[in-house]
Design a protein around this motif. Structure first.
Motif, mmCIF file in Angstrom:
data_model
loop_
_atom_site.group_PDB
_atom_site.id
_atom_site.type_symbol
_atom_site.label_atom_id
_atom_site.label_comp_id
_atom_site.label_asym_id
_atom_site.label_seq_id
_atom_site.Cartn_x
_atom_site.Cartn_y
_atom_site.Cartn_z
ATOM 1 N N HIS A 45 0.740 -1.395 -0.014
ATOM 2 C CA HIS A 45 0.095 -0.286 -0.015
ATOM 3 C C HIS A 45 0.579 0.902 -0.103
ATOM 4 C CE1 HIS A 45 -3.025 3.009 2.088
ATOM 5 N NE2 HIS A 45 -3.172 2.875 1.140
ATOM 6 N N GLU A 80 2.032 2.094 -3.020
ATOM 7 C CA GLU A 80 1.371 2.147 -4.259
ATOM 8 C C GLU A 80 0.632 3.548 -4.284
ATOM 9 O OE1 GLU A 80 -1.017 -0.844 -3.755
ATOM 10 O OE2 GLU A 80 -0.207 -2.187 -5.042
ATOM 11 N N ASP A 81 0.632 4.197 -2.729
ATOM 12 C CA ASP A 81 0.429 5.407 -2.372
ATOM 13 C C ASP A 81 1.176 6.339 -1.928
ATOM 14 O OD1 ASP A 81 -1.601 7.323 -1.117
ATOM 15 O OD2 ASP A 81 -3.396 5.721 -1.541
ATOM 16 N N SER A 110 -0.342 4.208 6.066
ATOM 17 C CA SER A 110 -1.419 3.158 5.726
ATOM 18 C C SER A 110 -2.663 3.481 6.551
ATOM 19 C CB SER A 110 -1.196 1.788 5.454
ATOM 20 O OG SER A 110 -2.399 1.494 4.891
#
Length: 356
Positions: free
Chosen positions: A209, A212-213, A231
């Motif tokens: 996560h 990707e973010d 996250s």
């Protein structure tokens, strides 16, 4: 149905209670609907009709479905609805709760909860399962220690020591552990390893996560905010612009002092501990690590935290750093900039163009 302007909904597993009123506040209907027929009933409502419900399990799902129908679906925190129940605590039932939700939704000052997206809820599932696995792991270790204690084997209270020495204790024939107990300990050890593998899988999803973010990457740059905290905050909050300021975001997390003031005399106590307990715990635990290691760093945040620790004590410095991190997170996310440890904030008067 065409006269309905506002609907209060009390959600449940099988039966959903609705309370619908017109523009004048007159009750049009107050009835219970089967779960399978709820969306069909809502499909006949006028476009843009306000449909309010308490923020609870499954409410984000229903909110997304209702918005797909063109309705103005909103979520209200449960503790904001309680004061609008006319019957008080002694008159709590589904019908009264739906009426209270309908009344609370009409207040102009009401704070609503933005519905979470599918991606947000999917990531939060990882965090929830991970927290449950942590509790299960702790219980499993205590269970093993209790079984060993029954046969006079006491090990230091350290997971690392227990992990290293458990196999030797099970295989040691010189102790008084019977054969059946050894089999039980082996199964408990396997269960422990299985839990560890599940937690590791959750950590891998959280690490993915972060990769990707971009928001998670920017949040993890703060002192005392790691990948787990970053996250969780991004998945829970989503759009940080829903808060007017960083101080409001800190108050939403329960990191501001509670007040008991009257007659012009201000009395402040401990933090309110409102809002999301999981996020607040992560921020405070991360702040503890940052304060502990701050003496080895010379950045402004670490220097400020160490000075506050000497003046006010350990606990206040930790909570203050957690609150500061929450405010910085809001600024970083709303302005879409990277975290700068040497950034100097300006007061609002100095930040305005043309200010003296």
């Amino acid at each position: 149905m065409s006269n309905i302007t506002r609907v209060g909904v009390d959600l449940a597993k099988n039966v959903i209670q609705i309370h619908a009123v017109d523009a004048a506040g007159r009750v049009i209907t107050n009835r219970a609907i089967n779960r399978d027929k709820f969306l069909l009933w809502c499909a006949d409502l006028p476009a843009g009709c306000l449909v309010a419900m308490e923020s609870c399990g499954g409410s984000h799902h229903w909110c997304r479905k209702l918005r797909e129908l063109g309705l103005d679906a909103r979520l209200i925190p449960a503790h904001f609805v309680t004061p609008y129940r006319l019957q008080g605590k002694s008159g709590k039932n589904d019908a009264n709760d739906a009426a209270a939700v309908c009344e609370a939704a009409s207040r102009p000052h009401m704070n609503f909860v933005p519905p979470k997206t599918l991606a947000q809820q999917g990531m939060l599932c990882v965090h929830r399962v991970r927290e449950g696995l942590k509790e299960e792991r702790f219980a499993c270790m205590n269970r093993i220690r209790g079984l060993l204690g029954e046969f006079g084997v006491v090990l230091p209270q350290s997971p690392e020591v227990l992990r290293e020495r458990l196999s030797d204790v099970i295989e040691d024939a010189s102790n008084d552990i019977p054969g059946m107990a050894r089999l039980v300990l082996q199964r408990a050890q396997e269960h422990w390893r299985e839990i560890e593998a599940h937690i590791q899988w959750c950590d891998q999803r959280i690490a993915a996560h972060q990769k990707e973010d971009d928001q998670v990457q920017r949040a993890a740059e703060l002192k005392g905010v790691g990948s787990l905290t970053a996250s969780a905050i991004v998945a829970t909050v989503g759009d940080f612009k829903q808060f007017k300021s960083g101080s409001q975001f800190g108050a939403w997390l329960g990191l501001t002092p509670r007040q008991h003031s009257s007659g012009g005399k201000t009395s402040l106590g401990g933090i309110t501990k409102r809002g999301n307990t999981y996020l607040r715990t992560l921020l405070i635990q991360g702040a503890k690590a940052a304060v502990l290691t701050g003496k080895y760093n010379d950045d402004p945040i670490s220097t400020w935290a160490q000075g506050l620790r000497q003046r006010c004590g350990w606990q206040k410095a930790v909570v203050a750093l957690a609150n500061k991190n929450a405010r910085i997170l809001w600024a970083v996310m709303t302005r879409e900039k990277r975290y700068d440890a040497h950034h100097v904030s300006l007061p609002p008067s100095a930040a305005r163009p043309g200010a003296a």
